[in-house]
Write a protein that holds these residues in place. Structure first.
Motif, PDB file in Angstrom:
ATOM      1  N   PHE A  54      -7.266  -5.950  -2.594  1.00  0.00           N
ATOM      2  CA  PHE A  54      -7.456  -7.276  -3.184  1.00  0.00           C
ATOM      3  C   PHE A  54      -7.912  -7.040  -4.611  1.00  0.00           C
ATOM      4  CE2 PHE A  54     -10.052 -10.777  -4.616  1.00  0.00           C
ATOM      5  CZ  PHE A  54      -9.295 -11.892  -4.260  1.00  0.00           C
ATOM      6  N   LYS A  55      -7.199  -7.584  -5.573  1.00  0.00           N
ATOM      7  CA  LYS A  55      -7.531  -7.383  -6.992  1.00  0.00           C
ATOM      8  C   LYS A  55      -7.409  -8.712  -7.718  1.00  0.00           C
ATOM      9  CE  LYS A  55      -6.747  -4.094 -10.757  1.00  0.00           C
ATOM     10  NZ  LYS A  55      -6.359  -4.892 -11.921  1.00  0.00           N
ATOM     11  N   ASN A  56      -8.429  -9.050  -8.481  1.00  0.00           N
ATOM     12  CA  ASN A  56      -8.452 -10.311  -9.223  1.00  0.00           C
ATOM     13  C   ASN A  56      -8.602  -9.993 -10.710  1.00  0.00           C
ATOM     14  OD1 ASN A  56      -8.518 -13.064  -9.755  1.00  0.00           O
ATOM     15  ND2 ASN A  56     -10.732 -13.171  -9.555  1.00  0.00           N
ATOM     16  N   ASN A  57      -7.583 -10.319 -11.491  1.00  0.00           N
ATOM     17  CA  ASN A  57      -7.598 -10.093 -12.935  1.00  0.00           C
ATOM     18  C   ASN A  57      -7.963 -11.385 -13.649  1.00  0.00           C
ATOM     19  OD1 ASN A  57      -6.711  -7.409 -12.616  1.00  0.00           O
ATOM     20  ND2 ASN A  57      -4.573  -8.062 -12.559  1.00  0.00           N
ATOM     21  N   GLU A  58      -9.156 -11.432 -14.176  1.00  0.00           N
ATOM     22  CA  GLU A  58      -9.621 -12.601 -14.923  1.00  0.00           C
ATOM     23  C   GLU A  58      -9.384 -12.337 -16.405  1.00  0.00           C
ATOM     24  OE1 GLU A  58     -10.616 -15.454 -13.806  1.00  0.00           O
ATOM     25  OE2 GLU A  58     -10.717 -14.982 -11.671  1.00  0.00           O
ATOM     26  N   TYR A  59      -8.129 -12.557 -16.824  1.00  0.00           N
ATOM     27  CA  TYR A  59      -7.732 -12.342 -18.206  1.00  0.00           C
ATOM     28  C   TYR A  59      -7.530 -13.703 -18.872  1.00  0.00           C
ATOM     29  CZ  TYR A  59      -6.631  -7.623 -16.489  1.00  0.00           C
ATOM     30  OH  TYR A  59      -6.699  -6.376 -15.923  1.00  0.00           O
ATOM     31  N   PHE A  60      -8.130 -13.882 -20.051  1.00  0.00           N
ATOM     32  CA  PHE A  60      -8.090 -15.177 -20.711  1.00  0.00           C
ATOM     33  C   PHE A  60      -7.546 -15.100 -22.132  1.00  0.00           C
ATOM     34  CE2 PHE A  60     -11.711 -14.906 -17.789  1.00  0.00           C
ATOM     35  CZ  PHE A  60     -11.394 -15.920 -16.903  1.00  0.00           C
ATOM     36  N   GLY A  61      -7.316 -13.889 -22.642  1.00  0.00           N
ATOM     37  CA  GLY A  61      -6.871 -13.719 -24.018  1.00  0.00           C
ATOM     38  C   GLY A  61      -5.363 -13.813 -24.158  1.00  0.00           C
ATOM     39  N   GLU A  62      -4.879 -13.357 -25.298  1.00  0.00           N
ATOM     40  CA  GLU A  62      -3.462 -13.512 -25.636  1.00  0.00           C
ATOM     41  C   GLU A  62      -2.591 -12.360 -25.143  1.00  0.00           C
ATOM     42  OE1 GLU A  62      -2.807 -12.480 -30.055  1.00  0.00           O
ATOM     43  OE2 GLU A  62      -4.978 -12.809 -29.894  1.00  0.00           O
ATOM     44  N   PHE A  63      -3.202 -11.298 -24.602  1.00  0.00           N
ATOM     45  CA  PHE A  63      -2.406 -10.123 -24.277  1.00  0.00           C
ATOM     46  C   PHE A  63      -2.044 -10.009 -22.799  1.00  0.00           C
ATOM     47  CE2 PHE A  63      -3.893  -9.054 -28.422  1.00  0.00           C
ATOM     48  CZ  PHE A  63      -2.864  -8.301 -28.965  1.00  0.00           C
ATOM     49  N   ALA A  64      -2.765 -10.692 -21.946  1.00  0.00           N
ATOM     50  CA  ALA A  64      -2.447 -10.623 -20.522  1.00  0.00           C
ATOM     51  C   ALA A  64      -2.871 -11.916 -19.849  1.00  0.00           C
ATOM     52  CB  ALA A  64      -3.145  -9.431 -19.872  1.00  0.00           C
ATOM     53  N   GLU A  65      -2.067 -12.359 -18.911  1.00  0.00           N
ATOM     54  CA  GLU A  65      -2.341 -13.565 -18.149  1.00  0.00           C
ATOM     55  C   GLU A  65      -3.058 -13.191 -16.856  1.00  0.00           C
ATOM     56  OE1 GLU A  65       0.103 -17.600 -16.887  1.00  0.00           O
ATOM     57  OE2 GLU A  65       1.158 -15.692 -17.039  1.00  0.00           O
ATOM     58  N   GLY A  66      -4.087 -13.941 -16.510  1.00  0.00           N
ATOM     59  CA  GLY A  66      -4.848 -13.647 -15.304  1.00  0.00           C
ATOM     60  C   GLY A  66      -4.082 -13.990 -14.036  1.00  0.00           C
ATOM     61  N   TYR A  67      -4.334 -13.243 -12.983  1.00  0.00           N
ATOM     62  CA  TYR A  67      -3.705 -13.494 -11.681  1.00  0.00           C
ATOM     63  C   TYR A  67      -4.467 -12.735 -10.605  1.00  0.00           C
ATOM     64  CZ  TYR A  67      -1.599  -8.971 -12.780  1.00  0.00           C
ATOM     65  OH  TYR A  67      -1.411  -7.661 -13.141  1.00  0.00           O
ATOM     66  N   THR A  68      -4.246 -13.134  -9.367  1.00  0.00           N
ATOM     67  CA  THR A  68      -4.860 -12.480  -8.213  1.00  0.00           C
ATOM     68  C   THR A  68      -3.788 -11.734  -7.438  1.00  0.00           C
ATOM     69  OG1 THR A  68      -6.498 -14.242  -8.071  1.00  0.00           O
ATOM     70  CG2 THR A  68      -6.260 -12.831  -6.150  1.00  0.00           C
ATOM     71  N   LEU A  69      -4.150 -10.554  -6.960  1.00  0.00           N
ATOM     72  CA  LEU A  69      -3.175  -9.680  -6.318  1.00  0.00           C
ATOM     73  C   LEU A  69      -3.726  -9.195  -4.979  1.00  0.00           C
ATOM     74  CD1 LEU A  69      -0.387  -8.395  -6.962  1.00  0.00           C
ATOM     75  CD2 LEU A  69      -1.632  -6.419  -7.843  1.00  0.00           C
ATOM     76  N   PRO A  70      -3.447  -9.949  -3.887  1.00  0.00           N
ATOM     77  CA  PRO A  70      -3.801  -9.461  -2.549  1.00  0.00           C
ATOM     78  C   PRO A  70      -2.557  -8.927  -1.840  1.00  0.00           C
ATOM     79  CG  PRO A  70      -3.481 -11.832  -2.494  1.00  0.00           C
ATOM     80  CD  PRO A  70      -3.046 -11.365  -3.868  1.00  0.00           C
ATOM     81  N   GLY A  71      -2.685  -7.824  -1.125  1.00  0.00           N
ATOM     82  CA  GLY A  71      -1.526  -7.330  -0.409  1.00  0.00           C
ATOM     83  C   GLY A  71      -1.705  -5.918   0.111  1.00  0.00           C
ATOM     84  N   TYR A  72      -0.587  -5.307   0.474  1.00  0.00           N
ATOM     85  CA  TYR A  72      -0.637  -3.931   0.958  1.00  0.00           C
ATOM     86  C   TYR A  72       0.711  -3.255   0.747  1.00  0.00           C
ATOM     87  CZ  TYR A  72       1.953  -5.488   5.115  1.00  0.00           C
ATOM     88  OH  TYR A  72       2.908  -6.004   5.955  1.00  0.00           O
ATOM     89  N   LYS A  73       0.674  -1.935   0.717  1.00  0.00           N
ATOM     90  CA  LYS A  73       1.856  -1.085   0.762  1.00  0.00           C
ATOM     91  C   LYS A  73       1.747  -0.224   2.004  1.00  0.00           C
ATOM     92  CE  LYS A  73       3.534  -0.099  -3.912  1.00  0.00           C
ATOM     93  NZ  LYS A  73       3.726   0.994  -4.906  1.00  0.00           N
ATOM     94  N   LEU A  74       2.837  -0.115   2.737  1.00  0.00           N
ATOM     95  CA  LEU A  74       2.865   0.708   3.939  1.00  0.00           C
ATOM     96  C   LEU A  74       4.090   1.603   3.889  1.00  0.00           C
ATOM     97  CD1 LEU A  74       1.740   1.409   6.774  1.00  0.00           C
ATOM     98  CD2 LEU A  74       3.196  -0.417   7.670  1.00  0.00           C
ATOM     99  N   ARG A  75       3.875   2.919   4.047  1.00  0.00           N
ATOM    100  CA  ARG A  75       4.984   3.872   3.992  1.00  0.00           C
ATOM    101  C   ARG A  75       4.949   4.789   5.219  1.00  0.00           C
ATOM    102  NH1 ARG A  75       6.283   8.122  -0.911  1.00  0.00           N
ATOM    103  NH2 ARG A  75       6.337   6.178  -2.116  1.00  0.00           N
TER     104      ARG A  75
END
Length: 378
Positions: A54-75
């Motif tokens: 679970f990763k939450n990016n709280e970005y508010f400036g001009e170089f990156a837009e904030g978003y939340t990233l929940p999930g998994y990779k399975l191999r």
């Protein structure tokens, strides 16, 4: 401005380091493959590699837009080491993000590994990539551990004396005759030269260079053929502790260089540089670091968007970037095949007074289960 110069000078005088703020490296280490062992000849194994996050990016400036990233990779894959120094692996990698009803992506996994000699191996097909390349976050975004497809191409790994190295190519877009998209690949060379390696102290010289190519002769696409290079040179020092709560203190700097060799008309920035010093500490449970990122016309196709001079988000441009960086993480090795991390990362744009941050947690595991031993007939 004087304060920034003093801050940079003070940190640089303390020493040098690399792999800056790659916050996902700790958990992803258990996902990398070990060299082949001749004692495993004939083994058929079920390998399960999983990273749930679970990763939450709280970005508010001009170089990156904030978003939340929940999930998994399975191999899940099957590995058959049918010779002492040759192994084949086949399976699939599945990606699902939180809140979806089905797998978002499924990738086939096929690779062949030849351990030519104990210190030299060749791998074809799906390679052992991402944080294995040990690139600065400004060159290769560590979040790609969570989001990118498997790297596919060729990889050579070697160790000799006090040097460890890697040559690799990740073919990102294959084209056929008549396609309307360009081929894309990323290739790189990595070396780590340990000048001093004592029980409580080591001093290393890392070098990396990566090339990105966008083009191809057998397809018809509107953008120009492009060749871009990112180079990373640094030195780092680690002071290791064995009988105290503090396990390691490290400090260092990386110098980064960016150059567009052709296709400059497709890029606002054609060459530039950055410097990134860092100091850090690792304890039995907590790791923390602080650093500074100074860029002048710096760019990278796959680096963290917050560490560039050209915004992929809004298309804006700022020649000079001055960013203070901070990272703190709780890290726990539950088992040699299971790791957990809880981390926080802060990015303060000193030119704009803008503070962005991210936080998250992840569990990575890689059980390797022996199913049978089947030896080939001689």
């Amino acid at each position: 401005m004087r304060f920034r110069i003093l801050l940079l000078s003070a940190i640089a005088l303390m020493g040098f380091c690399t792999e800056i703020f790659a916050q996902d490296i700790y958990v992803s280490e258990v996902l990398h493959d070990a060299p082949l062992d001749s004692a495993d000849c004939g083994d058929i194994r079920l390998s399960i590699k999983n990273i749930s996050y679970f990763k939450n990016n709280e970005y508010f400036g001009e170089f990156a837009e904030g978003y939340t990233l929940p999930g998994y990779k399975l191999r899940p894959t099957l590995k058959y080491q049918f010779l002492p120094n040759v192994m084949i692996e086949a399976g699939a990698e599945m990606v699902q993000y939180g809140g979806t009803d089905k797998m978002d992506k499924v990738y086939p996994i096929v690779s062949a590994t030849w351990q030519v000699v104990p210190n030299f191996s060749l791998r074809l097909g799906v390679i052992d990539g991402n944080t294995r390349h040990r690139l600065h976050a400004a060159v290769l975004d560590p979040e790609r551990v969570l989001t990118s497809r498997p790297e596919t191409g060729a990889q050579v790994l070697w160790t000799t004396g006090k040097m460890e190295g890697e040559v690799w190519v990740d073919w990102q877009a294959f084209i056929k005759h008549g396609d309307t998209i360009p081929e894309r690949f990323m290739a790189g060379v990595r070396t780590d030269w340990t000048l001093v390696d004592k029980r409580e102290y080591c001093f290393e010289l890392p070098f990396r260079v990566t090339f990105n190519h966008i083009g191809g002769q057998i397809s018809d696409f509107p953008e120009p053929v492009q060749s871009l290079m990112n180079m990373q040179v640094g030195v780092k020092s680690r002071h290791k502790k064995y009988d105290s709560f503090v396990k390691e203190v490290y400090y260092g700097v990386d110098f980064l260089y960016f150059k567009v060799f052709n296709g400059g008309d497709a890029h606002l920035i054609t060459d530039g540089w950055a410097i990134s010093p860092e100091v850090g500490i690792k304890t039995r449970l907590i790791s923390a670091s602080a650093g500074y990122f100074r860029a002048d016309d710096y760019n990278s196709l796959h680096g963290m968007p917050i560490l560039t001079s050209h915004s992929r988000f809004l298309g804006t441009y700022r020649k000079k970037r001055d960013i203070a960086l901070a990272h703190i993480a709780l890290e726990k090795e539950i088992h040699k095949t299971v790791r957990f991390s809880l981390d926080f990362n802060g990015y303060c744009d000193l030119n704009k007074g803008q503070f962005d941050y991210s936080y998250g947690f992840a569990i990575a595991l890689s059980p390797n289960i022996k199913l049978a031993n089947v030896k080939l007939d001689k």
